[in-house]
Design a protein around this motif. Structure first.
Motif, PDB file in Angstrom:
ATOM      1  N   HIS A  32     -86.798  -6.509 -51.790  1.00  0.00           N
ATOM      2  CA  HIS A  32     -87.027  -5.093 -52.061  1.00  0.00           C
ATOM      3  C   HIS A  32     -85.776  -4.333 -51.640  1.00  0.00           C
ATOM      4  O   HIS A  32     -84.817  -4.915 -51.133  1.00  0.00           O
ATOM      5  CB  HIS A  32     -88.256  -4.589 -51.284  1.00  0.00           C
ATOM      6  CG  HIS A  32     -88.123  -4.695 -49.803  1.00  0.00           C
ATOM      7  ND1 HIS A  32     -88.164  -5.900 -49.130  1.00  0.00           N
ATOM      8  CD2 HIS A  32     -87.929  -3.754 -48.840  1.00  0.00           C
ATOM      9  CE1 HIS A  32     -88.012  -5.713 -47.846  1.00  0.00           C
ATOM     10  NE2 HIS A  32     -87.853  -4.421 -47.625  1.00  0.00           N
ATOM     11  N   ARG A  33     -85.769  -3.041 -51.840  1.00  0.00           N
ATOM     12  CA  ARG A  33     -84.629  -2.234 -51.427  1.00  0.00           C
ATOM     13  C   ARG A  33     -85.096  -0.840 -51.044  1.00  0.00           C
ATOM     14  O   ARG A  33     -86.169  -0.396 -51.463  1.00  0.00           O
ATOM     15  CB  ARG A  33     -83.564  -2.159 -52.530  1.00  0.00           C
ATOM     16  CG  ARG A  33     -83.987  -1.401 -53.770  1.00  0.00           C
ATOM     17  CD  ARG A  33     -82.866  -1.421 -54.814  1.00  0.00           C
ATOM     18  NE  ARG A  33     -82.791  -2.703 -55.506  1.00  0.00           N
ATOM     19  CZ  ARG A  33     -81.759  -3.112 -56.215  1.00  0.00           C
ATOM     20  NH1 ARG A  33     -80.686  -2.341 -56.325  1.00  0.00           N
ATOM     21  NH2 ARG A  33     -81.781  -4.274 -56.820  1.00  0.00           N
ATOM     22  N   HIS A  34     -84.298  -0.154 -50.235  1.00  0.00           N
ATOM     23  CA  HIS A  34     -84.571   1.217 -49.829  1.00  0.00           C
ATOM     24  C   HIS A  34     -83.417   2.111 -50.248  1.00  0.00           C
ATOM     25  O   HIS A  34     -82.260   1.678 -50.267  1.00  0.00           O
ATOM     26  CB  HIS A  34     -84.721   1.331 -48.311  1.00  0.00           C
ATOM     27  CG  HIS A  34     -85.618   0.294 -47.699  1.00  0.00           C
ATOM     28  ND1 HIS A  34     -86.960   0.257 -47.958  1.00  0.00           N
ATOM     29  CD2 HIS A  34     -85.357  -0.737 -46.861  1.00  0.00           C
ATOM     30  CE1 HIS A  34     -87.495  -0.753 -47.282  1.00  0.00           C
ATOM     31  NE2 HIS A  34     -86.544  -1.384 -46.623  1.00  0.00           N
ATOM     32  N   ARG A  35     -83.744   3.352 -50.586  1.00  0.00           N
ATOM     33  CA  ARG A  35     -82.679   4.306 -50.909  1.00  0.00           C
ATOM     34  C   ARG A  35     -81.835   4.616 -49.674  1.00  0.00           C
ATOM     35  O   ARG A  35     -80.612   4.730 -49.751  1.00  0.00           O
ATOM     36  CB  ARG A  35     -83.287   5.600 -51.463  1.00  0.00           C
ATOM     37  CG  ARG A  35     -82.250   6.648 -51.859  1.00  0.00           C
ATOM     38  CD  ARG A  35     -82.919   7.892 -52.397  1.00  0.00           C
ATOM     39  NE  ARG A  35     -83.830   8.486 -51.427  1.00  0.00           N
ATOM     40  CZ  ARG A  35     -83.422   9.250 -50.399  1.00  0.00           C
ATOM     41  NH1 ARG A  35     -82.147   9.461 -50.181  1.00  0.00           N
ATOM     42  NH2 ARG A  35     -84.317   9.773 -49.582  1.00  0.00           N
ATOM     43  N   ARG A  36     -82.495   4.756 -48.522  1.00  0.00           N
ATOM     44  CA  ARG A  36     -81.790   5.033 -47.271  1.00  0.00           C
ATOM     45  C   ARG A  36     -81.238   3.733 -46.668  1.00  0.00           C
ATOM     46  O   ARG A  36     -81.731   2.641 -46.935  1.00  0.00           O
ATOM     47  CB  ARG A  36     -82.748   5.647 -46.248  1.00  0.00           C
ATOM     48  CG  ARG A  36     -83.350   6.991 -46.637  1.00  0.00           C
ATOM     49  CD  ARG A  36     -84.354   7.390 -45.584  1.00  0.00           C
ATOM     50  NE  ARG A  36     -85.073   8.620 -45.906  1.00  0.00           N
ATOM     51  CZ  ARG A  36     -85.001   9.737 -45.181  1.00  0.00           C
ATOM     52  NH1 ARG A  36     -84.219   9.789 -44.105  1.00  0.00           N
ATOM     53  NH2 ARG A  36     -85.678  10.813 -45.520  1.00  0.00           N
ATOM     54  N   GLY A  37     -80.216   3.884 -45.830  1.00  0.00           N
ATOM     55  CA  GLY A  37     -79.778   2.761 -45.026  1.00  0.00           C
ATOM     56  C   GLY A  37     -80.821   2.466 -43.959  1.00  0.00           C
ATOM     57  O   GLY A  37     -81.495   3.374 -43.469  1.00  0.00           O
TER      58      GLY A  37
END
Length: 261
Positions: A32-37
């Motif tokens: 998965h991935r997140h927009r924020r760090g």
């Protein structure tokens, strides 16, 4: 919170948000991935983060920095309690656009645990806002530690590396790998360095080191791990470990190693 979906945090109108999770042993978060760090910290247990570019392992005194937009999966080694913070671009500063493992000081650990109790829409000018600012400041000064394992993008070589990391041993020879890939030794060594940025021997040692860390954290003996990884003795394994991380392997059997090696 105990849900692993962090999407609800993306729209919170604060530059830093935090959350805590509890996971059972061997739990895996799919890619998965997140927009924020994200700074992923496990106050209990060990986390293994894998991206298309490499693998990073963080025992309790370490944390993994995952830049925004980076596809990643997470595997829990043992029962795991995490305290994560998610940072907008405006406060990321010098953390960079590549994953890395950071050392977590006792102060940063306490801040990360405390930050998990802060409401989502905290008062930026109040005590909670000051706490989050201090979290960012401490993350920015946390030193990087060499706990990364680059993974190649070459499909066949990547598959071979993945199989090795499942059961690494320091005794595997470069000629066997070259034969597996139907390549001459010289062509293989050039490909391996181009794909990973490391020599085969360096990468093999790093894989063994990262494999050992969660086992040490789980309380396994240094001798058993050393022999399982193909070292002739616990002493030879400990020498490698100290050279790589600056401390003997016994220091990684407790959450907070002492300052002296």
């Amino acid at each position: 919170m105990t849900q692993h979906d962090a999407d609800a945090f993306e729209a919170v109108p604060r530059p830093v948000v935090s959350r805590a999770n509890v996971y059972p042993a061997s739990f895996e978060l799919a890619t998965h991935r997140h927009r924020r760090g994200q700074l992923l910290y496990a106050s209990r247990g060990t986390v293994a983060v894998t991206t298309p570019f490499g693998a990073w392992i963080a025992p309790p005194e370490r944390a993994v920095w995952i830049p925004g937009g980076t596809p990643h999966s997470v595997r829990m080694i043992g029962a795991v309690n995490t305290n994560s913070v998610y940072l907008e671009t405006m406060v990321i500063g010098t953390l960079g656009e590549a994953c890395r493992v950071l050392s977590v000081s006792p102060l940063l650990r306490a801040l990360l645990v405390e930050a998990a109790a802060v409401p989502r829409e905290y008062d930026p000018a109040g005590r909670d806002g000051l706490l989050m600012s201090l979290v960012v400041a401490e993350i920015a000064r946390a030193p990087t530690v060499p706990l990364a394992l680059p993974l190649p993008t070459h499909a066949t070589l990547s598959a071979r590396c993945a199989r090795f990391f499942e059961r690494p041993t320091v005794t595997e020879a470069i000629d066997g790998w070259a034969e597996d890939l139907s390549m001459h030794r010289r062509s293989f060594t050039r490909l391996f360095r181009r794909e990973t940025g490391m020599s085969f021997a360096q990468w093999r040692q790093q894989a063994c080191l990262l494999s050992a860390l969660p086992r040490l954290a789980a309380g396994e003996s240094v001798t058993a791990i050393a022999l399982d990884l193909g070292y002739e003795s616990a002493t030879s394994f400990s020498t490698m470990f100290r050279r790589a991380l600056g401390v003997p392997p016994s220091m990684h059997r407790s959450p907070y190693p002492s300052a002296s090696p």
